[in-house]
Design a protein around this motif. Structure first.
Motif, PDB file in Angstrom:
ATOM      1  N   GLU A 136      43.095  17.791  18.906  1.00  0.00           N
ATOM      2  CA  GLU A 136      43.100  18.527  17.650  1.00  0.00           C
ATOM      3  C   GLU A 136      44.471  18.409  16.984  1.00  0.00           C
ATOM      4  O   GLU A 136      45.503  18.388  17.662  1.00  0.00           O
TER       5      GLU A 136
ATOM      6  N   ILE B  86      46.387  27.305  17.339  1.00  0.00           N
ATOM      7  CA  ILE B  86      46.727  26.451  18.495  1.00  0.00           C
ATOM      8  C   ILE B  86      45.770  26.705  19.644  1.00  0.00           C
ATOM      9  O   ILE B  86      45.489  27.847  20.012  1.00  0.00           O
TER      10      ILE B  86
ATOM     11  N   THR C 192      45.326  21.167  21.094  1.00  0.00           N
ATOM     12  CA  THR C 192      46.240  20.856  19.991  1.00  0.00           C
ATOM     13  C   THR C 192      47.313  19.883  20.459  1.00  0.00           C
ATOM     14  O   THR C 192      48.062  20.168  21.387  1.00  0.00           O
TER      15      THR C 192
END
Length: 381
Positions: A72, A115, A119
């Motif tokens: 991500e 987050i 991430t």
């Protein structure tokens, strides 16, 4: 017609391009290498890598960090769609957070909640040349072990106050900064981009990946007194800049400070001419930021229709642009899982418009812009 932007190109740029054309070497070569050195020196970066545009720069940044499927990347929806697209092209997932309505940049107070264990990076956009709050963003990223890529497409020449000193955007405060040289930017090569970094290994990866993963650059082969057979050691891309573009860019770099001074003067005149208009919101400049004013974005009062105002200005010979787009409203992202409220991003797109800003705009033309805008707002009241 008063356009939204006009690049400032002169005979110097034309002569520089002509010299390259007549030299016989027009692809990536000595001019690109010189442009990289000069750009790096200007922004205070140890390394710079020229590429075909800022989109490819952003993709190389993600690729060099080995970001891909399952990862991500946090960024803003309120940016040109390329910011989100490069994340998708790498197989990763963009996670959109809302903006600070004062700067149109990522709201760092929303960062921690975005987050997760997946991430891998944050793409911090310096939107319209206004620096993102890196002093607030970087400690959060470092605490979580997350890479920071600066989407500085619009920010050549902008400055940020860090550790008590004014520093250029591009002296990588994050891990990598990516720039655009599109004609609407402060300096242009027609198309083109640049990555800067303090990390020598990342710079090596950029330069390998931009040229098909070729182990030996063609400049080295052509200048060698012995035969060299290159190898292709990774799956790379053709993301090179040409020497014609780089020669133009070098001339543009020479007048960057002049271009920014002129733009800042244009922004100051907008404040002088529009600062007392009731309900009209002008862009602010935080005490820690110096914008290059790549764009000048105003916010209309809620009762005004953005499209109507823009159309009426167009009929008076004034080009404007709507507020910065929101990627999550576009078809490729409309079914994405939006975890976070993006209200400020949507308001900024729907109620903002960009006024003409370019170094050579005449004061009388700028006065015409502001007089017509004020007349339009008074008419609707």
């Amino acid at each position: 017609m008063i356009p939204i932007a006009v690049p400032l190109l002169t005979d110097e740029e034309a002569d520089a391009a002509r010299a390259v054309v007549l030299s016989g070497w027009v692809s990536q070569g000595p001019q690109v290498a010189a442009f990289e050195r000069e750009f790096a020196a200007l922004v205070g970066a140890p390394h710079a890598c020229a590429v075909s545009n800022c989109t490819t720069a952003l993709q190389l940044a993600l690729a060099a960090l080995d970001i891909g499927t399952g990862d991500e990347v946090i960024t803003v929806s309120h940016s040109f769609i390329a910011t989100a697209n490069v994340i998708r092209h790498q197989g990763a997932t963009p996670v959109f957070v809302d903006i600070d309505p004062e700067t149109y940049n990522l709201d760092c107070t929303r960062l921690v909640e975005a987050i997760t264990e997946r991430t891998r990076a944050i793409i911090a956009v310096h939107q319209m040349g206004m620096p993102c709050d890196m002093a607030a963003l970087l400690p959060i990223a470092r605490r979580h072990g997350i890479a920071v890529i600066e989407d500085a497409a619009c920010a050549a020449g902008s400055q940020i106050r860090m550790n008590g000193a004014w520093e250029p955007i591009g002296k990588p405060h994050g891990d990598i900064a990516c720039f655009s040289f599109h004609p609407r930017k402060v300096i242009t090569t027609g198309e083109g981009g640049m990555l800067t970094t303090a990390n020598a290994e990342l710079d090596r990866k950029f330069k390998l990946l931009r040229q098909h993963g070729m182990s030996v650059p063609d400049t080295v082969r052509h200048n060698s007194s012995s035969v060299i057979f290159e190898k292709y050691v990774v799956l790379g891309y053709n993301y090179r800049m040409t020497d014609i573009q780089a020669a133009i860019g070098r001339k543009q770099l020479e007048r960057l400070s002049e271009l920014i001074a002129r733009r800042r003067a244009v922004a100051a005149r907008y404040v002088e001419q529009l600062g007392n208009v009731e309900g009209l919101r002008l862009p602010g400049e935080p005490h820690w930021a110096r914008s290059n004013w790549q764009s000048y974005c105003i916010r209309l009062p809620e009762r005004f229709d953005q499209r109507t105002v823009m159309q009426n200005l167009l009929e008076k010979g004034i080009a404007t642009r709507r507020g910065i787009m929101c990627s999550h409203r576009e078809i490729p992202y409309e079914r994405a899982n939006q975890r976070h409220d993006l209200r400020q991003s949507e308001i900024a797109q729907d109620r903002s418009l960009l006024l003409p800003v370019f170094p050579q705009i005449r004061e009388e033309d700028q006065l015409h812009v502001t007089n017509c805008l004020k007349a339009e707002l008074n008419r609707i009241r």
